[in-house]
Design an enzyme around this catalytic site. Structure first.
Site, PDB file in Angstrom:
ATOM      1  N   GLU A  53     -40.733  11.624 -13.897  1.00  0.00           N
ATOM      2  CA  GLU A  53     -41.299  10.289 -13.685  1.00  0.00           C
ATOM      3  C   GLU A  53     -42.736  10.474 -13.231  1.00  0.00           C
ATOM      4  O   GLU A  53     -43.013  11.270 -12.324  1.00  0.00           O
ATOM      5  CB  GLU A  53     -40.513   9.544 -12.608  1.00  0.00           C
ATOM      6  CG  GLU A  53     -39.121   9.202 -13.047  1.00  0.00           C
ATOM      7  CD  GLU A  53     -38.359   8.468 -11.960  1.00  0.00           C
ATOM      8  OE1 GLU A  53     -38.919   8.218 -10.877  1.00  0.00           O
ATOM      9  OE2 GLU A  53     -37.191   8.163 -12.189  1.00  0.00           O
ATOM     10  N   ASN A  89     -31.472  11.690  -9.999  1.00  0.00           N
ATOM     11  CA  ASN A  89     -32.800  11.775  -9.406  1.00  0.00           C
ATOM     12  C   ASN A  89     -32.689  12.488  -8.053  1.00  0.00           C
ATOM     13  O   ASN A  89     -32.000  12.006  -7.148  1.00  0.00           O
ATOM     14  CB  ASN A  89     -33.346  10.343  -9.242  1.00  0.00           C
ATOM     15  CG  ASN A  89     -34.740  10.339  -8.676  1.00  0.00           C
ATOM     16  OD1 ASN A  89     -35.037  11.092  -7.760  1.00  0.00           O
ATOM     17  ND2 ASN A  89     -35.595   9.479  -9.196  1.00  0.00           N
TER      18      ASN A  89
END
Ligand code: PXP
Length: 247
Positions: A78, A15
């Site tokens: 996301e 991420n």
């Protein structure tokens, strides 16, 4: 792309949101999350995860296409379950979309999605993403009722929130680990691929990585923090080694 297709190996999705957090602190274009994505690709990371938040506090709209163009790694977007994010996902067509809860005032994604309580809100969004060929995942607490809700929504993937585990100590950590292991097994028995993430570090990753049903870990904040001291390449390599050692 090969790593997406190789079952058995625990995938590492990195991420890169917090590279953008640092960039945005000065409002310019350095450090560029695209460069981070390229480094992750070069050192054998399996995917890039990025959270386009409603307030755009880190990743910005224009980053998505740039990240997709910069590497062949699958992008896991996301996103909150909103019409705006659905439209953006359909426009960018990431490999995967992980639906997360989002509250403006939170510092990070603090809890799991209430898939059980929000079935009617989630169902059309999941369906639109799935129809477009995007692999849908729900970021949920490791609870049986959330897995059951995920089954009803027919998602192929759930990501189990490891935040409670990461923050727990002593006996409580063992209890949280057991919950995650049990829920990974429950998901897998029901044909859902379990992933996990949030708050994972060099110190706490191995018991999670040892859970045999888990197919992917998504790790961000700690890796980007370590990268300040050792470089991103070294941080990703070390996390990868720890994950491999645990299997
Ligand atoms: N997975 C999901 C769904 C997330 O929202 C996040 C970031 O909040 C992560 C994984 C990575 O968590 P961390 O940055 O704590 O490693």
């Amino acid at each position: 792309m090969t790593s997406v297709l190789s079952p058995g190996r625990l995938r590492l999705g990195v991420n890169i949101d917090h590279v953008a957090t640092i960039r945005n602190a000065r409002g310019g274009d350095h450090p560029d999350p695209v460069r981070a994505a390229q480094i992750v690709a070069a050192v054998g990371g399996d995917g890039i995860t990025a959270h386009l938040r409603e307030d755009r506090r880190h990743i910005r709209d224009e980053d998505l296409a740039r990240i997709q163009a910069a590497t062949n790694l699958p992008l896991n977007l996301e996103m909150a379950a909103t019409d705006e994010m659905l439209e953006i996902a359909l426009r960018h067509m990431p490999h995967a979309a992980c639906i997360v809860p989002e509250r403006r005032e939170e510092r990070t994604t603090e809890g799991g999605l209430d898939a059980a309580g929000q079935h009617n809100r989630l169902a059309p969004i999941v369906a639109r993403l799935a129809d477009a060929g995007i692999r849908v995942s729900l970021f949920i607490a490791p609870e049986a009722r959330q897995i059951e809700a995920a089954m009803q929504l027919r998602v192929p993937v759930v990501e189990l929130h490891t935040g409670e585990y990461a923050h727990a100590t002593g006996e409580q950590r063992a209890i949280e680990l057991r919950r995650i292991a049990d829920m990974a097994a429950l998901a897998a028995r029901n044909g859902i691929e379990p992933h996990a993430g949030h708050g994972l570090t060099y110190e706490n990753v191995q018991p999670i990585a040892a859970i045999p049903q888990l197919a992917e870990l998504n790790i961000g904040h700690y890796l980007i923090g370590e990268a300040i001291f050792t470089g991103l390449e070294s941080a990703v390599r070390r996390m990868r080694d720890l994950m491999d050692e645990a299997r």
